[in-house]
Design an enzyme around this catalytic site. Structure first.
Site, mmCIF file in Angstrom:
data_model
loop_
_atom_site.group_PDB
_atom_site.id
_atom_site.type_symbol
_atom_site.label_atom_id
_atom_site.label_comp_id
_atom_site.label_asym_id
_atom_site.label_seq_id
_atom_site.Cartn_x
_atom_site.Cartn_y
_atom_site.Cartn_z
ATOM 1 N N GLU A 1 -3.165 -4.576 -2.842
ATOM 2 C CA GLU A 1 -3.668 -5.526 -3.845
ATOM 3 C C GLU A 1 -3.743 -4.884 -5.224
ATOM 4 O OE1 GLU A 1 -4.804 -4.743 -0.870
ATOM 5 O OE2 GLU A 1 -6.342 -6.162 -0.201
ATOM 6 N N CYS B 1 -4.271 0.720 -2.343
ATOM 7 C CA CYS B 1 -4.099 -0.513 -1.573
ATOM 8 C C CYS B 1 -3.007 -1.385 -2.192
ATOM 9 C CB CYS B 1 -5.393 -1.323 -1.587
ATOM 10 S SG CYS B 1 -6.754 -0.584 -0.688
ATOM 11 N N CYS C 1 -10.807 -3.355 -4.219
ATOM 12 C CA CYS C 1 -9.822 -4.357 -4.656
ATOM 13 C C CYS C 1 -10.516 -5.628 -5.124
ATOM 14 C CB CYS C 1 -8.836 -4.659 -3.532
ATOM 15 S SG CYS C 1 -7.682 -3.301 -3.219
ATOM 16 N N ASN D 1 0.829 -1.218 0.000
ATOM 17 C CA ASN D 1 0.000 0.000 0.000
ATOM 18 C C ASN D 1 0.856 1.257 0.000
ATOM 19 O OD1 ASN D 1 0.629 -0.843 2.704
ATOM 20 N ND2 ASN D 1 -0.930 0.510 3.521
ATOM 21 N N GLU E 1 0.386 5.323 0.558
ATOM 22 C CA GLU E 1 -0.515 6.391 1.004
ATOM 23 C C GLU E 1 -0.032 7.745 0.506
ATOM 24 O OE1 GLU E 1 -0.981 5.846 5.249
ATOM 25 O OE2 GLU E 1 -2.099 3.966 4.941
ATOM 26 N N CYS F 1 -10.440 -4.826 0.564
ATOM 27 C CA CYS F 1 -11.547 -3.862 0.491
ATOM 28 C C CYS F 1 -12.393 -4.143 -0.757
ATOM 29 C CB CYS F 1 -11.021 -2.428 0.487
ATOM 30 S SG CYS F 1 -10.394 -1.874 -1.112
HETATM 31 N N1 THU Z 1 -5.275 -1.299 2.614
HETATM 32 C C1 THU Z 1 -4.768 -2.149 1.693
HETATM 33 O O1 THU Z 1 -3.638 -1.977 1.213
HETATM 34 N N2 THU Z 1 -5.538 -3.212 1.320
HETATM 35 C C2 THU Z 1 -6.777 -3.454 1.782
HETATM 36 O O2 THU Z 1 -7.423 -4.388 1.337
HETATM 37 C C3 THU Z 1 -7.364 -2.617 2.812
HETATM 38 C C4 THU Z 1 -6.577 -1.436 3.202
HETATM 39 C C5 THU Z 1 -4.453 -0.153 3.017
HETATM 40 C C6 THU Z 1 -4.991 1.177 2.573
HETATM 41 C C7 THU Z 1 -4.378 2.099 3.595
HETATM 42 O O3 THU Z 1 -3.077 2.441 3.157
HETATM 43 C C8 THU Z 1 -4.262 1.246 4.835
HETATM 44 O O4 THU Z 1 -4.379 -0.095 4.420
HETATM 45 C C9 THU Z 1 -5.289 1.538 5.884
HETATM 46 O O5 THU Z 1 -6.560 1.459 5.378
#
Ligand code: THU
Length: 157
Positions: A75, A73, A115, A62, A64, A112
């Site tokens: 994935e 994310c 994804c 991930n 940000e 999520c």
């Molecule tokens: N996140 C993912 O990388 N994958 C997911 O399926 C859910 C959330 C990340 C997004 C963000 O950077 C952090 O987790 C918190 O939500």
């Protein structure tokens, strides 16, 4: 009126050590991929790894951003990289794992909705099931196809 039911099938393992060899390798890659997380806001580090039909594995983590919706994310980072790198290959499986500051959650990390939708479309593109492996420190789940985590997939257009 008829009452209808949708059944979801998945496998549960006590740890990644119980997985079949190829899945265990993919799970290890996802755990390694957590190191690529850039999560200065949530501190939740997520790693993902995609296995392609040519055997190649593509990692993602991930990313940000201060403009929150601009982040992505793990994935989707992995799948978009895989799609761009191997446009003619299918995505066979994806593994994911997450945890605060990289300490793997006890329960499996679950993807999520956005994804899941992206997984669904790459599965449709492949015309073959794509399995999804969700890793936790005390439990691992394997779903044989994206339909099991996204029933009634939108693929009408
Ligand atoms: N996140 C993912 O990388 N994958 C997911 O399926 C859910 C959330 C990340 C997004 C963000 O950077 C952090 O987790 C918190 O939500």
């Amino acid at each position: 009126m008829n009452q209808k039911e949708i059944h979801i099938h998945f496998e549960e393992y006590a740890s990644i050590d119980e997985l079949p060899a190829e899945d265990r390798e993919l799970a290890d890659e996802a755990i390694q991929a957590m190191q690529g997380a850039y999560a200065p806001y949530s501190h939740f580090h997520v790693g993902a790894a995609v296995r392609m039909s040519n055997g190649q594995i593509v990692r993602g983590a991930n990313q940000e951003n201060a403009a929150f919706p601009s982040g992505l994310c793990a994935e989707r980072t992995a799948m978009f990289a895989a799609g761009a790198r191997y446009p003619d290959k299918d995505m066979r499986s994806i593994a994911l794992v997450g945890g605060v500051y990289g300490r793997i959650t006890d329960q499996p990390a679950t993807p999520c909705g956005a994804c899941r939708q992206v997984m669904a479309q790459y599965q449709t593109k492949a015309g073959k099931p794509m399995s999804v492996i969700m890793i936790g420190a005390h439990k691992v789940w394997k779903f044989g196809k994206v339909d099991d985590i996204l029933p009634l997939i939108f693929d009408s257009i």
